[in-house]
Design an enzyme around this catalytic site. Structure first.
Site, short mmCIF file in Angstrom:
data_model
loop_
_atom_site.label_atom_id
_atom_site.label_comp_id
_atom_site.label_asym_id
_atom_site.label_seq_id
_atom_site.Cartn_x
_atom_site.Cartn_y
_atom_site.Cartn_z
N SER A 11 -21.49 54.68 -9.49
CA SER A 11 -21.09 55.95 -10.12
C SER A 11 -21.61 57.12 -9.30
O SER A 11 -22.83 57.32 -9.20
CB SER A 11 -21.62 56.03 -11.54
OG SER A 11 -21.47 57.37 -12.01
N HIS A 36 -16.95 54.36 -8.85
CA HIS A 36 -16.74 54.77 -10.24
C HIS A 36 -16.77 56.29 -10.30
O HIS A 36 -17.77 56.92 -9.93
CB HIS A 36 -17.82 54.15 -11.13
CG HIS A 36 -17.63 54.38 -12.58
ND1 HIS A 36 -16.71 53.67 -13.34
CD2 HIS A 36 -18.23 55.24 -13.45
CE1 HIS A 36 -16.78 54.08 -14.61
NE2 HIS A 36 -17.69 55.04 -14.69
N ASP A 38 -16.49 59.45 -12.59
CA ASP A 38 -16.60 59.92 -13.97
C ASP A 38 -16.01 61.31 -14.14
O ASP A 38 -16.48 62.26 -13.53
CB ASP A 38 -18.08 59.96 -14.38
CG ASP A 38 -18.65 58.57 -14.65
OD1 ASP A 38 -18.03 57.82 -15.41
OD2 ASP A 38 -19.72 58.25 -14.09
N MET A 40 -15.45 64.33 -16.65
CA MET A 40 -15.94 64.89 -17.93
C MET A 40 -15.41 66.30 -18.09
O MET A 40 -15.29 67.04 -17.10
CB MET A 40 -17.47 64.91 -17.93
CG MET A 40 -18.10 63.56 -17.64
SD MET A 40 -19.89 63.64 -17.82
CE MET A 40 -20.33 61.99 -17.29
N HIS A 70 -12.85 57.04 -14.71
CA HIS A 70 -13.25 56.94 -16.12
C HIS A 70 -13.06 58.31 -16.74
O HIS A 70 -13.85 59.22 -16.50
CB HIS A 70 -14.72 56.47 -16.16
CG HIS A 70 -15.31 56.43 -17.53
ND1 HIS A 70 -16.68 56.31 -17.75
CD2 HIS A 70 -14.74 56.47 -18.77
CE1 HIS A 70 -16.91 56.29 -19.05
NE2 HIS A 70 -15.76 56.40 -19.69
N MET A 72 -13.34 60.85 -19.40
CA MET A 72 -14.04 61.23 -20.63
C MET A 72 -13.53 62.62 -20.99
O MET A 72 -14.23 63.63 -20.85
CB MET A 72 -15.56 61.22 -20.39
CG MET A 72 -16.12 59.81 -20.30
SD MET A 72 -17.76 59.76 -19.54
CE MET A 72 -17.30 59.68 -17.81
N MET A 142 -18.98 50.84 -23.02
CA MET A 142 -20.05 51.81 -22.77
C MET A 142 -21.34 51.28 -23.38
O MET A 142 -21.39 50.99 -24.58
CB MET A 142 -19.72 53.16 -23.44
CG MET A 142 -18.60 53.96 -22.82
SD MET A 142 -18.79 54.40 -21.08
CE MET A 142 -20.42 55.15 -21.03
N ASP A 180 -20.95 50.06 -18.59
CA ASP A 180 -21.27 51.37 -18.03
C ASP A 180 -22.42 52.00 -18.82
O ASP A 180 -22.25 52.37 -19.98
CB ASP A 180 -20.01 52.25 -18.12
CG ASP A 180 -20.17 53.60 -17.44
OD1 ASP A 180 -21.26 53.89 -16.92
OD2 ASP A 180 -19.18 54.36 -17.42
#
Ligand code: DX5
Ligand code: ZN
Length: 223
Positions: A11, A36, A38, A40, A70, A72, A142, A180
């Protein structure tokens, strides 16, 4: 679906962002299998990270790397998914709480030739997966509440990994389970014993001053 078992998905949230190219190149050379990424939005989670332009730049620099996006974000929309698809995502997961028509969104992702996954928060039950196996390539369990790197794995979430594997097995489905949150060399083999195959590792890899040692420790623990 053929995947090599056990993949390390680094990540970049915990990487040195001003030296990201160096950090990612090093981690890939050490055997990081997946990047990975992320995303957000300050809405689904109380933090903000990387947009599609950032992914496109990374994909241009690392065209052979597998990018695991991913999301979010709330709401998840086809427009957002399309932006990250165009930018080079290889896998995309999102949280069902942020999407009314989950089945349609998973289909949409798969139709673009991208691996589709659902991400389950610690308190999200896995039962909905029962109706979605055809549209799922992987499930992201998660093991912390999303939003930040460096948190401690919530032990109670590990049973969900086994639950998801068993539910898939009952339907003769081969589903990859990715975990994760809080994965490190001291708990990765325990987490693997619950049935996980892909391990997101942020702070325990990119946060380490000796990435070679960190990767060696992770791989050794999995061996
Ligand atoms: C948390 C993110 C994770 C995070 C993992 O919201 O989804 O991917 O970066 O970081 P570590 O490995 O430090 O828990
Ligand atoms: Zn993540």
């Amino acid at each position: 679906m053929t995947y090599k078992t056990f993949k390390i998905a680094g990540s970049i949230l915990s990487a040195d962002l001003l030296n990201l190219e160096r950090d990612v190149a090093e981690a890939l050379s050490l055997g990081m299998d997946v990047v990975h990424f992320d995303v957000m939005d300050y809405h689904f989670v109380p933090n903000m990270t990387f947009g599609p332009g950032f992914l496109a730049a990374m994909k241009k620099r690392f065209p052979d790397a597998v990018f695991d996006v991913h999301l979010m974000v709330d709401p998840v929309s086809e427009a957002i998914v399309d932006d990250y698809a165009k930018a080079g995502a290889d896998w995309i997961s999102f949280h069902p709480e942020a999407c009314i028509h989950t089945e349609r969104m998973l289909s949409h992702i798969q139709e673009m030739g991208i691996k589709a996954g659902l991400a389950l928060n610690p308190s999200t039950p896995p039962q909905m997966l029962r109706y979605l196996w055809d549209k799922l390539d992987f499930v992201l369990v998660m093991t912390v509440n999303p939003g930040f790197g460096g948190q401690k794995t919530i032990q109670a979430t590990l049973k969900k990994v086994t639950d998801v594997k068993n539910m898939a097995k009952e339907e003769n489905r081969e589903i990859l389970v990715e975990v994760d949150g809080g994965v490190k060399s001291s708990n990765i083999s325990e987490i693997a014993s619950y049935g996980a195959e892909v391990f997101v590792v942020g702070s325990a890899l990119f946060g380490s001053s000796d990435k070679k040692q960190a990767m060696d420790d992770l791989k050794k623990a999995l061996a």
